[in-house]
Design a protein around this motif. Structure first.
Motif, PDB file in Angstrom:
ATOM      1  N   UNK A   1       8.884   4.960 -22.724  1.00 41.21           N
ATOM      2  CA  UNK A   1       9.731   4.460 -21.768  1.00 41.21           C
ATOM      3  C   UNK A   1       8.684   3.462 -21.066  1.00 41.21           C
ATOM      4  N   UNK A   2       9.497   2.394 -20.525  1.00 43.95           N
ATOM      5  CA  UNK A   2       8.762   1.487 -19.675  1.00 43.95           C
ATOM      6  C   UNK A   2       9.732   0.763 -18.544  1.00 43.95           C
ATOM      7  N   UNK A   3       9.404   0.937 -17.280  1.00 41.02           N
ATOM      8  CA  UNK A   3      10.132   0.088 -16.463  1.00 41.02           C
ATOM      9  C   UNK A   3       9.218  -0.429 -15.318  1.00 41.02           C
ATOM     10  N   UNK A   4       9.975  -1.091 -14.605  1.00 38.38           N
ATOM     11  CA  UNK A   4       8.829  -1.827 -13.526  1.00 38.38           C
ATOM     12  C   UNK A   4       8.111  -0.964 -12.617  1.00 38.38           C
ATOM     13  N   UNK A   5       8.994   0.002 -12.115  1.00 41.70           N
ATOM     14  CA  UNK A   5       8.334   1.151 -11.140  1.00 41.70           C
ATOM     15  C   UNK A   5       7.422   1.872 -11.911  1.00 41.70           C
ATOM     16  N   UNK A   6       7.979   2.255 -13.310  1.00 45.37           N
ATOM     17  CA  UNK A   6       7.004   3.462 -13.912  1.00 45.37           C
ATOM     18  C   UNK A   6       5.847   2.835 -14.742  1.00 45.37           C
ATOM     19  N   UNK A   7       5.821   1.635 -15.053  1.00 46.82           N
ATOM     20  CA  UNK A   7       5.304   1.111 -16.023  1.00 46.82           C
ATOM     21  C   UNK A   7       5.365   1.906 -17.287  1.00 46.82           C
ATOM     22  N   UNK A   8       4.323   1.995 -18.248  1.00 47.17           N
ATOM     23  CA  UNK A   8       4.660   2.582 -19.482  1.00 47.17           C
ATOM     24  C   UNK A   8       4.455   4.251 -19.294  1.00 47.17           C
ATOM     25  N   UNK A   9       5.367   4.804 -20.004  1.00 45.35           N
ATOM     26  CA  UNK A   9       5.457   6.353 -20.071  1.00 45.35           C
ATOM     27  C   UNK A   9       5.543   6.722 -21.406  1.00 45.35           C
ATOM     28  N   UNK A  10       4.774   7.975 -21.748  1.00 49.48           N
ATOM     29  CA  UNK A  10       5.057   8.440 -23.232  1.00 49.48           C
ATOM     30  C   UNK A  10       4.724   9.754 -23.181  1.00 49.48           C
ATOM     31  N   UNK A  11       5.597  10.557 -23.923  1.00 47.45           N
ATOM     32  CA  UNK A  11       5.289  12.033 -24.459  1.00 47.45           C
ATOM     33  C   UNK A  11       5.470  12.188 -25.943  1.00 47.45           C
ATOM     34  N   UNK A  12       4.445  12.696 -26.469  1.00 49.29           N
ATOM     35  CA  UNK A  12       4.311  12.932 -27.842  1.00 49.29           C
ATOM     36  C   UNK A  12       4.120  13.877 -28.320  1.00 49.29           C
ATOM     37  N   UNK A  13       4.465  14.413 -29.537  1.00 47.90           N
ATOM     38  CA  UNK A  13       4.062  15.758 -30.091  1.00 47.90           C
ATOM     39  C   UNK A  13       3.349  15.397 -31.470  1.00 47.90           C
ATOM     40  N   UNK A  14       2.454  16.175 -31.895  1.00 49.76           N
ATOM     41  CA  UNK A  14       1.778  16.017 -33.461  1.00 49.76           C
ATOM     42  C   UNK A  14       1.241  17.434 -33.707  1.00 49.76           C
ATOM     43  N   UNK A  15       1.014  17.354 -35.012  1.00 45.70           N
ATOM     44  CA  UNK A  15       0.563  18.562 -35.622  1.00 45.70           C
ATOM     45  C   UNK A  15      -0.517  18.389 -36.560  1.00 45.70           C
ATOM     46  N   UNK A  16      -1.516  18.946 -36.598  1.00 40.44           N
ATOM     47  CA  UNK A  16      -2.723  18.627 -37.358  1.00 40.44           C
ATOM     48  C   UNK A  16      -3.438  20.170 -37.613  1.00 40.44           C
ATOM     49  N   UNK A  17      -3.572  20.672 -38.832  1.00 40.62           N
ATOM     50  CA  UNK A  17      -4.514  21.682 -39.055  1.00 40.62           C
ATOM     51  C   UNK A  17      -3.874  23.167 -38.535  1.00 40.62           C
ATOM     52  N   UNK A  18      -2.487  23.010 -38.532  1.00 38.40           N
ATOM     53  CA  UNK A  18      -1.823  24.161 -38.037  1.00 38.40           C
ATOM     54  C   UNK A  18      -1.734  24.435 -36.648  1.00 38.40           C
ATOM     55  N   UNK A  19      -2.392  23.083 -35.729  1.00 35.67           N
ATOM     56  CA  UNK A  19      -2.192  23.357 -34.430  1.00 35.67           C
ATOM     57  C   UNK A  19      -1.079  22.168 -34.063  1.00 35.67           C
ATOM     58  N   UNK A  20      -0.229  22.526 -32.878  1.00 35.09           N
ATOM     59  CA  UNK A  20       0.902  21.484 -32.630  1.00 35.09           C
ATOM     60  C   UNK A  20       0.407  21.211 -31.076  1.00 35.09           C
ATOM     61  N   UNK A  21       0.313  19.922 -30.701  1.00 30.00           N
ATOM     62  CA  UNK A  21      -0.010  19.646 -29.223  1.00 30.00           C
ATOM     63  C   UNK A  21       0.795  18.679 -28.826  1.00 30.00           C
ATOM     64  N   UNK A  22       1.256  18.700 -27.471  1.00 34.58           N
ATOM     65  CA  UNK A  22       1.908  17.723 -26.801  1.00 34.58           C
ATOM     66  C   UNK A  22       0.960  17.136 -25.939  1.00 34.58           C
TER      67      UNK A  22
END
Length: 475
Positions: A335-356
């Motif tokens: 996301x990106x707005x004037x008040x918020x600036x840039x925001x992001x939530x991501x999920x990724x998996x590697x080596x059996x681990x899933x991180x947020x």
């Protein structure tokens, strides 16, 4: 391409080119390492932050599920867990005391991490006002910075919108767009290209929400749900159910509005909830898709309706000139707005681990900075997983007890720890002894077992992440 925007306008109209895409699949796969991990902290290095002795680790693990019980039993006094209600605008600096949901460390301003021998140091180039790194499956918060700081969320709030409304309609449901459906779309909003008097499937509209962050698609779905007021009320109720108590939704699309706030902690909770839905996973991991166009007459005078390609504006998923595709990425929302600036939530998996990872409002003004800082935190998280003692946890929803079943008072302790498959429901007070004290006591004990079983079920459950596309090497 640089674009101009009106004040308080959503700035999610990024564009990018993809070389190819494979269909999204719900199969669980393992992804190769992206590389870039940092070296571990040498044993000789003095630890600047609290080091947790090994003797504490076993105790902490035994308390993870118990903490879910304590939080769930606080239904009668939720204010004790949450920070004060948000003002009309986010604070300029983090409050000295924030919400204690997830642990007391997360209520403190500044960076919270337990450094010890073998734990990699955090990335140095982090400018975000708030961020968090968490294990998506165990719920452990590996590190955080101002985790409960209430800030403008921008279009990351669409994760709450989706998690609230996705179960309401099958993807094949169709809707003809009325003029009134588009009322309230803010000037400068990111749009997918929904046209009035055209018919779309719910599947089409959700693709518009997730890929292009289309506020026009959000408002059509909102109209189908009974309007903005009803939808926002449901979003706020769902946020409370998730214990995302820093969050107040005012608009369904994340467009800047007075009093509309969330936190890195809450956005991570919301993403974790959404990712347990198959359709949510598939939409947020789709890189590009075809979207229905406008019905027009062709050269022969026949009315035809074509389609056009839309691409995901999540740069860790689609890539950009200065941001490579992050290997193992599976969504979630930017996301990106004037008040918020840039925001992001991501999920990724590697080596059996899933991180947020959630990153809010980097102060470093460089292209795609929110994605660059997210990638660094992912790298650190995968290198630190299993080595760093968590500083908190992602709590289960208040209704987690309903996700798993608990045994009646006659069950053995082993049955009490089950995750609900084939377990007996809790007996009521009448069933276990009418109005006598023993019956009531057993009923209460059974209720505690429900919370334990439900909390463990949600915190430890796994979900398959989609098979993701891979970007071809650039020539």
């Amino acid at each position: 391409m640089t674009q101009l925007h009106t004040p308080k306008a959503s700035r999610n109209q990024e564009t990018g080119r993809l070389s190819f895409m494979r269909p999204v699949s719900p199969r669980r796969v393992r992804f190769p390492s992206r590389g870039g991990g940092r070296a571990g902290t040498p044993t000789r290095m003095a630890c600047t932050l609290r080091t947790v002795p090994a003797s504490e680790k076993t105790v902490r693990r035994s308390l993870l599920v118990a903490s879910a019980v304590l939080l769930s039993t606080a239904l009668t006094a939720p204010a004790a867990l949450a920070a004060p209600k948000p003002s009309t605008t986010p604070s300029a600096t983090p409050p000295a005391n924030m919400s204690v949901v997830g642990g007391e460390r997360l209520a403190k301003p500044g960076t919270q991490v337990n450094l010890a021998a073998g734990v990699p140091v955090l990335p140095k180039e982090l400018s975000a006002r708030s961020w968090i790194v968490a294990d998506a499956e165990s719920g452990d918060v590996l590190a955080a910075h101002n985790a409960h700081w209430r800030l403008a969320p921008a279009s990351t709030l669409k994760m709450l919108f989706a998690d609230t409304l996705l179960p309401k309609w099958p993807g094949t449901t169709t809707h003809r767009v009325l003029t009134s459906d588009m009322a309230g779309v803010g000037p400068g909003s990111s749009m997918v290209g929904v046209k009035e008097n055209e018919t779309y499937t719910v599947h089409d509209l959700w693709l518009g929400v997730f890929l292009r962050s289309g506020n026009d698609a959000v408002h059509v779905l909102t109209a189908m749900n009974g309007g903005v007021e009803k939808t926002v009320a449901e979003m706020n109720a769902h946020a409370k159910e998730l214990q995302a108590l820093d969050t107040t939704a005012v608009s369904p699309d994340g467009y800047d509005a007075p009093g509309q706030v969330s936190s890195a902690y809450d956005l991570t909770l919301i993403a974790r909830s959404g990712l347990q839905k198959k359709d949510f996973r598939e939409y947020c991991s789709t890189v590009r898709a075809q979207f229905p166009g406008e019905t027009k007459k062709n050269k022969k005078g026949k009315r035809v309706r074509g389609s056009f390609e839309i691409q995901n504006t999540n740069r860790l998923l689609s890539g950009d000139y200065d941001v490579p595709v992050y290997q193992g990425i599976a969504g979630v929302k930017n996301g990106n707005t004037t008040n918020a600036g840039a925001t992001f939530t991501g999920v990724a998996e590697r080596g059996g681990k899933v991180l947020l990872v959630t990153v809010m409002n980097p102060q470093k003004k460089e292209s795609n900075e929110v994605y660059k800082e997210t990638a660094r935190l992912f790298d650190w998280g995968f290198a630190a997983a299993g080595k760093v003692e968590p500083v908190g946890e992602l709590v289960p929803p208040r209704g987690a007890a309903q996700a798993g079943a608990a045994p009646g008072p006659s069950a053995s302790p082993g049955e009490a720890g089950g995750t609900g498959a084939g377990a007996k429901p809790v007996a009521s007070a009448d069933a276990v002894g009418g109005a006598d004290g023993m019956g009531v006591a057993l009923g209460i004990a059974g209720g505690v077992l429900v919370l334990l079983a439900g909390g463990a079920f949600l915190v430890n459950r796994r979900w398959p992440l989609p098979d993701l596309v891979r970007r071809r090497p650039r020539p």
